[in-house]
Design a protein around this motif. Structure first.
Motif: not given
Length: 548
Positions: A305-316, A336-340
């Motif tokens: 969850l932490g990895q995909v949250t950071l990845a989504g933020a940096f990808a944006s 974080f909201g998209r991941a959940l």
């Protein structure tokens, strides 16, 4: 108490009254004693037992001294960890503006820190020349609970000096052979620095992951304690004569009123063991095993969850054509909201695969522990091979999961599709992966080494009272290495938390960069989203459009 040997009372404890007279060891003027079971034993056996008891007492004294050191130095340890946190934060902030210079300064500082360590070891080695007892070898000295004894040996400092020289030479050789690749890694670090600079909250996100991991550990530990303490006292019928009820379960409160005492007058209801005979107690081991499996699953899910949250933020950040104007207002919370909301199943599936492999490794470690006393070399060989294979498999799955989570954050595809796309994307760019990714990891390792080494040296000079300005402030210690090691380990964990965010940022931008190169060609319909610095490095341009 009634002891089988003449005792001495020492500190309200009973010890054998062992004496040595003219080279003969006796206890109570005898060379043998009765062990209480009717057997005559030699006093030397008692002496060996006393020596082992002495080791236990010395270990207890060592633990008490270490606890005393923590009680008088805990606040200074916290100050040291705060210094490590501030140093890591300042280092990352400076890296944002001066990435290239900071990387080279970091490399030089690590070399200088190791060089000072070599010099200090040589000074201590030369200082002990001719000192009484300094030429005793480590093998002759053996294990000592007072570790300060080792610091008075020349061989100790010589070993430290050799180890530091090997590390220094290895780092210098690696830098020589990778000097051209470091320039490419610096470009990625600069881009990651800008991304982290626009998403500063990402540096604090590991605290959220750490909090969730603590909840997982607390849930696992409490469940394990409840399961292990859910046993009941089991009583069974014991008798000397033949009895049909012998070995059956009984209740001591109602035993005297039962028919058992009438049919078997000498029968007794005695405690047999602590456990239970119900179906629940029979499957208690399986429940504990399931609890361990769920702990691995939950812990891996939290990390994912932490990895995909950071990845989504940096990808944006990367896929914003005009940086940072096209970025969402709160990229970290949005990710974080998209991941959940959308990716919980994918994260759970990836975590499940990794948890299964980790549980298999735990089972193999358990079997290895049970087979230590066995003489089957073939079984040990196959077990070692299995342990090695599953260790490699775990490393590979972690690497694949990490990149799969990045693809999930970019495209929103399921775990299997994301893992497949990430794997083939990396395979098509295997040289770039080997050079850019691993060189960047190496530079991050040097950054951790610099922070930990600097804070560790500061702690060493402070707790050994070698800083004259604060010489009287340092607390008196039994072993000064206790707070020093604590500060060093804590500093590494803090630095690792900060640099893990940076590492995730570099990996995310790297995959986005590869996708950008494969999917876009710089035309008006398919412009490049990479930064101007990366375009310049790769000699790429957007035709008919100004760079972002």
């Amino acid at each position: 108490p009634n002891l089988p040997f003449p005792p001495w009372a020492v500190a309200r404890r009973c010890f054998p009254a062992i004496r040595a007279r003219k080279g003969v060891i006796t206890v109570g003027n005898e060379t043998t004693y009765n062990d209480g079971t009717g057997r005559q034993r030699n006093v030397t056996e008692l002496l060996e037992g006393a020596k082992k008891a002495n080791v236990v007492l010395e270990t207890r004294q060592l633990a008490m001294k270490i606890f005393e050191d923590y009680t008088v130095s805990w606040y200074w340890i916290i100050i040291g960890l705060v210094i490590a946190m501030v140093t890591s934060f300042i280092f990352i902030v400076l890296l944002r503006f001066l990435a290239g210079i900071m990387v080279w300064v970091m490399i030089v500082m690590v070399i200088l820190v190791l060089g000072y360590g070599i010099f200090h070891c040589y000074v201590e080695y030369a200082k002990l020349k001719g000192a009484a007892g300094s030429d005793v070898s480590l093998k002759e000295l053996g294990f000592q609970t007072d570790l300060r004894v080792y610091l008075h040996l020349r061989q100790t400092w010589l070993a430290f000096m050799i180890i530091l020289c090997i590390v220094e030479a290895a780092i210098i050789l690696l830098l020589i052979f990778l000097r051209k690749r470091i320039l490419i890694a610096i470009a990625l670090i600069k881009e990651a620095s800008r991304a982290v600079g626009h998403i500063m909250m990402s540096l604090l996100f590991p605290l959220c992951t750490f909090f969730l991991l603590c909840l997982c550990i607390a849930y696992w530990a409490s469940t394990a304690v409840f399961l292990s303490t859910s046993n009941e006292a089991v009583y069974k019928v014991f008798n000397e004569s033949a009895c049909q009820f012998s070995g059956q379960t009984c209740n001591p409160e109602t035993f005297n009123m039962s028919n058992v005492t009438k049919l078997c007058p000498d029968a007794q209801c005695l405690f047999a063991f602590y456990g239970g005979e119900t179906a629940y107690h029979q499957y208690l081991v399986i429940l504990q095993f399931f609890n361990v499996f769920m702990f691995f699953w939950l812990a891996n899910f939290v990390i994912a969850l932490g990895q995909v949250t950071l990845a989504g933020a940096f990808a944006s950040y990367y896929w914003a054509f005009k940086k940072p104007d096209d970025m969402p207002a709160f990229p970290l919370f949005s990710s974080f909201g998209r991941a959940l909301r959308y990716h919980t199943g994918s994260l759970a599936f990836g975590s499940l695969i990794l948890a299964i492999v980790q549980v298999i490794r735990v089972i193999l470690e358990y079997l290895d522990h049970r087979l230590k006393a066995a003489d089957s070399k073939l079984a040990k060989f196959f077990l070692s091979c299995l342990k090695c294979c599953f260790w490699c498999l775990e490393k590979f799955i972690k690497f694949l999961n990490r990149n799969a989570y990045i693809m999930i954050a970019i495209y929103g595809t399921n775990f299997c599709a994301s893992a497949r796309n990430a794997f083939f994307l990396l395979m098509r760019n295997i040289i770039r992966v080997a050079v850019l990714d691993k060189v960047t990891d190496f530079l991050f390792f040097l950054g951790k080494l610099l922070i930990v080494g600097s804070v560790g040296i500061l702690a060493f000079f402070f707790f050994t009272q070698r800083i004259k300005l604060v010489q009287d402030t340092a607390p008196p210690l039994n072993y000064y290495w206790v707070p020093i090691l604590t500060v060093i380990v804590g500093s590494y964990l803090i630095a690792h938390g900060f640099f893990s965010v940076y590492g995730m940022c570099v990996d995310t931008l790297f995959l986005c960069f590869l996708e950008d190169l494969e999917r876009n060609d710089g035309s008006a319909e398919k412009p490049y989203f990479m930064s101007p610095d990366l375009k310049k490095l790769l000699k790429k341009t957007n035709k008919g459009q100004p760079d972002a």
